[in-house]
Enzyme design. Sequence first.
Site, PDB file in Angstrom:
ATOM      1  N   HIS A   1      11.715  58.920  55.254  1.00 46.18           N
ATOM      2  CA  HIS A   1      12.218  57.648  54.709  1.00 46.18           C
ATOM      3  C   HIS A   1      11.738  57.555  53.278  1.00 46.18           C
ATOM      4  O   HIS A   1      10.516  57.517  53.046  1.00 46.18           O
ATOM      5  CB  HIS A   1      11.679  56.473  55.520  1.00 46.18           C
ATOM      6  CG  HIS A   1      12.019  56.535  56.982  1.00 46.18           C
ATOM      7  ND1 HIS A   1      13.077  55.845  57.528  1.00 46.18           N
ATOM      8  CD2 HIS A   1      11.466  57.244  57.999  1.00 46.18           C
ATOM      9  CE1 HIS A   1      13.141  56.106  58.826  1.00 46.18           C
ATOM     10  NE2 HIS A   1      12.173  56.954  59.141  1.00 46.18           N
TER      11      HIS A   1
ATOM     12  N   HIS B   1      17.094  57.288  65.268  1.00 43.54           N
ATOM     13  CA  HIS B   1      15.752  57.245  65.840  1.00 43.54           C
ATOM     14  C   HIS B   1      15.896  56.850  67.308  1.00 43.54           C
ATOM     15  O   HIS B   1      16.582  55.875  67.625  1.00 43.54           O
ATOM     16  CB  HIS B   1      14.902  56.179  65.145  1.00 43.54           C
ATOM     17  CG  HIS B   1      14.382  56.575  63.802  1.00 43.54           C
ATOM     18  ND1 HIS B   1      15.184  57.007  62.782  1.00 43.54           N
ATOM     19  CD2 HIS B   1      13.108  56.601  63.320  1.00 43.54           C
ATOM     20  CE1 HIS B   1      14.425  57.272  61.724  1.00 43.54           C
ATOM     21  NE2 HIS B   1      13.159  57.046  62.026  1.00 43.54           N
TER      22      HIS B   1
ATOM     23  N   HIS C   1      13.411  64.423  58.324  1.00 38.80           N
ATOM     24  CA  HIS C   1      13.068  63.061  58.770  1.00 38.80           C
ATOM     25  C   HIS C   1      12.064  62.484  57.783  1.00 38.80           C
ATOM     26  O   HIS C   1      10.852  62.685  57.917  1.00 38.80           O
ATOM     27  CB  HIS C   1      12.509  63.115  60.198  1.00 38.80           C
ATOM     28  CG  HIS C   1      12.246  61.759  60.797  1.00 38.80           C
ATOM     29  ND1 HIS C   1      12.199  61.553  62.163  1.00 38.80           N
ATOM     30  CD2 HIS C   1      12.028  60.547  60.232  1.00 38.80           C
ATOM     31  CE1 HIS C   1      11.949  60.277  62.401  1.00 38.80           C
ATOM     32  NE2 HIS C   1      11.833  59.645  61.246  1.00 38.80           N
TER      33      HIS C   1
ATOM     34  N   GLU D   1      10.962  57.145  70.216  1.00 42.54           N
ATOM     35  CA  GLU D   1       9.703  57.082  69.464  1.00 42.54           C
ATOM     36  C   GLU D   1       8.758  56.172  70.250  1.00 42.54           C
ATOM     37  O   GLU D   1       7.726  56.621  70.735  1.00 42.54           O
ATOM     38  CB  GLU D   1       9.948  56.537  68.043  1.00 42.54           C
ATOM     39  CG  GLU D   1       8.687  56.400  67.205  1.00 42.54           C
ATOM     40  CD  GLU D   1       8.940  55.764  65.820  1.00 42.54           C
ATOM     41  OE1 GLU D   1      10.012  55.166  65.614  1.00 42.54           O
ATOM     42  OE2 GLU D   1       8.038  55.866  64.960  1.00 42.54           O
TER      43      GLU D   1
ATOM     44  N   ASP E   1       8.154  61.723  58.026  1.00 39.73           N
ATOM     45  CA  ASP E   1       8.505  60.329  58.324  1.00 39.73           C
ATOM     46  C   ASP E   1       8.197  59.398  57.152  1.00 39.73           C
ATOM     47  O   ASP E   1       9.087  59.127  56.337  1.00 39.73           O
ATOM     48  CB  ASP E   1       7.804  59.869  59.609  1.00 39.73           C
ATOM     49  CG  ASP E   1       8.575  58.793  60.362  1.00 39.73           C
ATOM     50  OD1 ASP E   1       9.684  58.440  59.936  1.00 39.73           O
ATOM     51  OD2 ASP E   1       8.069  58.311  61.397  1.00 39.73           O
ATOM     52  N   ASP E   2       6.975  58.879  57.079  1.00 38.67           N
ATOM     53  CA  ASP E   2       6.580  57.946  56.004  1.00 38.67           C
ATOM     54  C   ASP E   2       5.244  58.415  55.446  1.00 38.67           C
ATOM     55  O   ASP E   2       4.185  57.815  55.726  1.00 38.67           O
ATOM     56  CB  ASP E   2       6.440  56.528  56.593  1.00 38.67           C
ATOM     57  CG  ASP E   2       7.740  56.039  57.208  1.00 38.67           C
ATOM     58  OD1 ASP E   2       8.632  55.629  56.440  1.00 38.67           O
ATOM     59  OD2 ASP E   2       7.869  56.091  58.440  1.00 38.67           O
TER      60      ASP E   2
END
Length: 341
Positions: free
Chosen positions: A12, A190, A10, A193, A271-272
């Site tokens: 991005h 997703h 996961h 969340e 994630d980010d």
Amino acid sequence: MATLPKVELHLHIEGTLEPELVMELARAGGITLPYRDADELRARYAFDDLQSFLDIYYENLVVLRGRGDFAQLAHAYAARAHEAGVVHAEVFFDPQAHLVRGVPLVDVVDGLVDGFEQARAEFGITADLIACFLRDRPVTEALTTLDELIALEAPIIGVGLDSAEVGNPASRFAEVFDRAKRAGLRSVAHAGEEGGPDSIRQALDDLGVERIDHGIRSIDDPLLLSRLADQRTRLTICPLSNVHLNAVADIASHPLPALIEAGLHVTINSDDPAYFGGYIDRNYDVVVDAFGLDDEAVAALAHNAVDASFLPDTRKREIRTRIDEWLSVPESGAVPGRLRW
Ligand code: HPA
Ligand code: ZN
């Protein structure tokens, strides 16, 4: 000291755009930005929720214009991920976020492939691409984007669904996911969340996805929890993301231990990472510290990610062996449980 071999599921790629790289690409491309330096940009990274993060995330994309920019982005992530012990990553990208800015899809895809190919040659790290559709944009746009990816024969292994969850139900995208599956693509979404258990049910029932990204709000629904445990649905959990976007009050109140206790198949991801205070190694660190996980528990999380990946069995076996080797090497004089993952 050996580093735990990890699979990241996961991530991005646009969320790995560090402020320093934003400034560098802006300078190289003659783009004027409303802040003087990377520190001033980073100072804006205090988020109330998912939307306040997405606003800055999309704004920063202005510096990604050509194939070379995407190659640089992919290579920078792969180099950092390699340091963190990542041996394979299944990497999200947002085609529509670039198409709407007039960047040709072929440049995005070719650039990412260039960067990851170079990183594979240098570090041995492998990466597969998953194209995510933006759930806050029209379904028709997702359909034409999918058609364009297929026409380009883009080397993607699957499709995903991201962006603003609340108010943008997954069920609207049933036709997109159906078409993707008929084209032989894997699927993830997703869900759970910021959205509740129903959002997760929609992703499973209406899109038929194979993994749920986040899924932490399943903790609010015992029936859903049993279902996820029984059918071995994989969740890609991103602890630091959840803290930074206020999906949880703090790391101590993260539902990870309760999800594990309920028998769910969970994995740890970043994630980010350019926005949420760290890459996958730091995400492992914070859950180890918060929940006192021992090496066996950490290796189990790493194994879960291998199982949940879309890798062929031969490569899965190879990575499992490396994780087991890591577990079998006794720590010599190290602080127990620290600095190994
Ligand atoms: N959630 C939803 N959409 C996203 C995210 C996220 O954390 N990062 C990039 N797009
Ligand atoms: Zn995400």
